[in-house]
Design an enzyme around this catalytic site. Sequence first.
Site: not given
Ligand code: GRF
Length: 213
Positions: A28, A80, A126, A162, A191
């Site tokens: 997403s 990894r 993150h 992170d 996000e």
């Molecule tokens: C997101 O919540 C991001 O913060 C984390 O992984 C998730 C990925 O979601 N790193 P998507 O695949 O972008 O929907």
Amino acid sequence: MNTPGASKPGVSCMPVPRFGVLGSGKGSNFRALAEAFKEDSRESEVAIVLSDVEEAGILDLAGEFGIPHRFVAPGHFRTRMSPEAEEAMVRLLQEARVDFVVLAGFMRVIKEPLLKAFPGRILNIHPSLLPAFRGLEAWRQAVEAGVTEAGCTVHLVDAGVDTGRILGQSRVPVRTDDTADSLHARIQVAEHELYPRMVREFARGISIGPRDF
Ligand code: GRF
């Protein structure tokens, strides 16, 4: 799509920074980026999408957007890529003439091959207000800790998990009736606004090498 190294139509000499996206899941955040940097964007361009998960939704989405995409078999480590697999990713990114790399739900720790090939040029998002709640399922950690505010952070990737320099954050409230899932859904809305904005800002600030037109 531009051919590699070309400038954007109508912007005769200005090369556009190109980025590669790495993801393991539904994608997403990649969708938000792809929509923000469609062909008419003169600021930056998604050049290639790579995944360590063959059936990841992010690869199908890349196909829908007409963006080159590849599965790279991760090797036998769980957290990894194997060194060979990470080298293969570096080669694909370099062949796609990528200037920087954007992690969008990539579930493996980045190691030396990528860090060396793109020093200071790998971004991650993150789902917490770093430095709080590093690691997996940060939204669940936030609900379990009983905090009243959560959010998301865009940061540079370094050798830690992170821990890299923070570029920007968005805050969201935690409601008393939130579950881990409802909080994650609210964080994801934030996000999808934050990541394209931060990528745009980052792309404006980097220098890119000369291109053949
Ligand atoms: C997101 O919540 C991001 O913060 C984390 O992984 C998730 C990925 O979601 N790193 P998507 O695949 O972008 O929907």
